[in-house]
Motif scaffolding. Sequence first.
Motif, PDB file in Angstrom:
ATOM      1  N   LEU A 123      35.100  49.698 -62.861  1.00 44.03           N
ATOM      2  CA  LEU A 123      35.430  50.027 -64.254  1.00 44.03           C
ATOM      3  C   LEU A 123      36.164  48.931 -65.039  1.00 44.03           C
ATOM      4  CD1 LEU A 123      34.709  52.392 -65.985  1.00 44.03           C
ATOM      5  CD2 LEU A 123      36.904  53.432 -65.456  1.00 44.03           C
ATOM      6  N   PHE A 144      34.209  61.944 -62.136  1.00 44.71           N
ATOM      7  CA  PHE A 144      32.752  62.037 -62.096  1.00 44.71           C
ATOM      8  C   PHE A 144      32.084  60.689 -61.801  1.00 44.71           C
ATOM      9  CE2 PHE A 144      34.171  61.724 -66.475  1.00 44.71           C
ATOM     10  CZ  PHE A 144      33.455  60.632 -66.932  1.00 44.71           C
ATOM     11  N   LYS A 145      32.904  59.708 -61.404  1.00 44.33           N
ATOM     12  CA  LYS A 145      32.330  58.419 -61.018  1.00 44.33           C
ATOM     13  C   LYS A 145      32.557  58.220 -59.520  1.00 44.33           C
ATOM     14  CE  LYS A 145      33.054  56.060 -65.403  1.00 44.33           C
ATOM     15  NZ  LYS A 145      31.741  55.464 -65.664  1.00 44.33           N
ATOM     16  N   GLU A 155      31.767  52.860 -58.721  1.00 39.03           N
ATOM     17  CA  GLU A 155      31.869  52.827 -60.187  1.00 39.03           C
ATOM     18  C   GLU A 155      33.323  52.802 -60.638  1.00 39.03           C
ATOM     19  OE1 GLU A 155      27.822  55.215 -61.503  1.00 39.03           O
ATOM     20  OE2 GLU A 155      29.561  56.320 -60.793  1.00 39.03           O
ATOM     21  N   ILE A 212      38.544  58.308 -61.784  1.00 41.73           N
ATOM     22  CA  ILE A 212      37.763  59.142 -62.698  1.00 41.73           C
ATOM     23  C   ILE A 212      36.818  60.004 -61.872  1.00 41.73           C
ATOM     24  CG2 ILE A 212      36.009  59.074 -64.495  1.00 41.73           C
ATOM     25  CD1 ILE A 212      37.635  56.720 -65.659  1.00 41.73           C
ATOM     26  N   TYR A 263      33.832  46.534 -66.357  1.00 36.36           N
ATOM     27  CA  TYR A 263      33.050  47.060 -67.482  1.00 36.36           C
ATOM     28  C   TYR A 263      33.742  46.747 -68.794  1.00 36.36           C
ATOM     29  CZ  TYR A 263      31.458  50.664 -70.763  1.00 36.36           C
ATOM     30  OH  TYR A 263      31.005  51.327 -71.866  1.00 36.36           O
ATOM     31  N   ARG A 290      28.917  43.594 -61.617  1.00 39.43           N
ATOM     32  CA  ARG A 290      30.209  44.230 -61.359  1.00 39.43           C
ATOM     33  C   ARG A 290      30.115  45.196 -60.173  1.00 39.43           C
ATOM     34  NH1 ARG A 290      28.997  47.122 -66.420  1.00 39.43           N
ATOM     35  NH2 ARG A 290      28.783  49.322 -65.911  1.00 39.43           N
ATOM     36  N   ILE A 346      43.575  50.505 -67.383  1.00 41.63           N
ATOM     37  CA  ILE A 346      42.834  49.433 -66.721  1.00 41.63           C
ATOM     38  C   ILE A 346      42.053  48.585 -67.706  1.00 41.63           C
ATOM     39  CG2 ILE A 346      42.707  50.634 -64.509  1.00 41.63           C
ATOM     40  CD1 ILE A 346      39.974  51.524 -65.180  1.00 41.63           C
ATOM     41  N   ARG A 389      40.358  48.959 -57.079  1.00 44.04           N
ATOM     42  CA  ARG A 389      40.151  48.902 -58.525  1.00 44.04           C
ATOM     43  C   ARG A 389      41.181  48.010 -59.201  1.00 44.04           C
ATOM     44  NH1 ARG A 389      40.690  54.318 -61.901  1.00 44.04           N
ATOM     45  NH2 ARG A 389      42.863  54.008 -61.310  1.00 44.04           N
ATOM     46  N   ILE A 438      43.759  56.595 -68.118  1.00 44.57           N
ATOM     47  CA  ILE A 438      43.376  55.705 -67.015  1.00 44.57           C
ATOM     48  C   ILE A 438      42.562  54.538 -67.549  1.00 44.57           C
ATOM     49  CG2 ILE A 438      42.113  55.501 -64.838  1.00 44.57           C
ATOM     50  CD1 ILE A 438      42.428  58.617 -64.628  1.00 44.57           C
ATOM     51  N   GLU A 455      42.025  60.987 -68.453  1.00 44.91           N
ATOM     52  CA  GLU A 455      40.937  60.035 -68.195  1.00 44.91           C
ATOM     53  C   GLU A 455      41.010  58.862 -69.171  1.00 44.91           C
ATOM     54  OE1 GLU A 455      37.052  61.840 -68.362  1.00 44.91           O
ATOM     55  OE2 GLU A 455      36.252  59.930 -69.076  1.00 44.91           O
TER      56      GLU A 455
END
Lengths: 241, 423
Positions: A106, A97-98, A102, A95, A109, A118, B326, A154, B322, B319
Amino acid sequence: MISLKNVHKSYVTGSNSLHVLKGIDLEIETGEFVSIMGSSGSGKSTLLNILGILDNYDEGAYYLNGSLVKDMSEKKAAKLRNEMVGFVFQSFNLISFKNAMENVALPLYYQGVNRKKRNKIALEYLDKVGLLDWADHLPNEMSGGQKQRVAIARSLISQPKIIFADEPTGALDTTTSYEVMEILKEINAGGITVILVTHEHDIAAMTQKIVRLKDGRIDQIIKNGDLKHFQHQYAKELETA
Amino acid sequence: MFDLDLWKEILSALKKNRMRSFMTAFGVFWGIFMLIIMSGAGKALENGVMDGIRAFASNSAFFWTERTSKPYKGFQRGRQWNYTNTDIEYIKANVKDIEYLSPRLFGPRGYEGDNTIRGKQTGSFNIYGDYPDFFKIDPWTPLKGRLINEIDILQSRKVVNIGERVVEVMFEKDEDPIGQYLKINGVYFQVVGVIKGETRVNIGGGRKNETIIMPFTTMQKTYNFGDDVHFFSVTSAPGVPVSRVEARLKELLKSRHKIAPDDMQAVGSFNIEVEWKKYMGLFTGIQILTWIVGIGTLMAGVIGVSNIMLVIIKERTQEIGIQRAIGATPGKVIMHIVAESVFLTVMAGYIGLALGVGLLELLNIALEAASSDADSIFFRSPEVSFQMAVGALSVLVVSGILAGLIPAKRAVSIKPIDALRDE
């Protein structure tokens, strides 16, 4: 671990129906390192998506860890994906913008792990793939190999039983490809089943079992011992090409 | 639970589409702003008008005389006539359901010249002869001294209550008018009270603060009105509609004065109850209209929000893919999108609400400053009720949810694999 029985899959676009998988029977044991090969259009990505519960199938049966995966509710599928499997994609799919940390954090999260915890775990996993110093960087500040390693971290953070990798080296040069393969080998050595899709023979040759698809059917399964022969054959294919 | 990540994502999503987010939010902002301004303006009109008549006993009716419009029992049409003291006594004795009855005489207005003199000061004022009961129908408050009372009536005392404007014209600034004398149409009266009307509508026209009120009996005797009565006010007994009393009195007065029963003109009357209802209907109508237009504008804004959310989802299909690959559940995705939409609507709406209320407040201050001449202002205290504000905010939240729900449903209807493939 994984058991497919006569799995069929068609894509319907308007009035056209494309029969992609024409009866797949496949057994994969826990801890195996498997690659799925085949020319484009042979259905290898489709098969991987079905195995990863990203896509559904039309006919047959798919048992994951002994339980039937069919017509699952999205919620249940999401939970199963989150707990059982990790994904590594050709285009990394981070992603944008992370930052790296982060991105890695994810999946936790979505499991409801609190932020501090985390992020701490994410740093551990980044360390494992050798990117601890890059934790604060955004994906567009990293090279392809680094991005793929973040994606691997990840996929590992939720401690999955299986890692699915769809052409994990497809966008990487040879050196980085081999680095990524080394990491995947280590993961496999840790007891996690790794299944990857590739069309590169040298990458496939690093796995223990190769499943070759042709026109939606399994054409050939090459076990560890036959790899030498496979490499030989691969060399011959190169010559004739 | 405050979910920091959720808010981080929402803010970053909105920031990425800064201009579009702003324009969309502006739609909602404008809707709620208009709703507040229009509603406040409607309310101000209502306040302005209602303040003027609010203090009137709402069960009161007023009677005067006009020329007859029909010949009857040997009389020609166009006859001038007056009520008499005996009418009043008869009504008091025989008509039930009347709480107060107060006859009035109009003194000469003095259009040709000033009717009130004190030393070198002169002025032209409205002179009325009234009973104390009148103060119960159209309330006045004594600022100084006292109101006219029963003893003034019984003894026909030459005393007057005067309005503030009379004090200004006839007295020096620091002079106490109480106990002083005014020469009204050639006769001296002692000022016993300075009074201020609680209503702003003056029966008989003219300005309320230019009023001089003297005892009815004094006026009748002093200025030779015989037993004429020009005007009277009544209130109905509690629980009795004043319209019924009004109708009965009209009938009675026509028969006592030999006026054709179907003469619609001769007995003039005015009934606060009916006026009140008329006004209430009008203002309810204005409020309803305000809501229709306001909600309509708001709807346009909300549709805008829904639209931008759809675009955002289109842009973020991968996005979302994704996230779902996950382990994000559809619930999480919906939650995210709806929260984003509600955030956008409520923020914009809240700013609209705050600016709208702020503007009304400024308007109020300006109006207060300009309303030194309070009698003529029919637009005052623009305001929005708390219920209105809460109502508007709940409309916003609900519409924010609705605006987010459609795009959210769209987002989860995309299969994760399709979302991932989208490039």
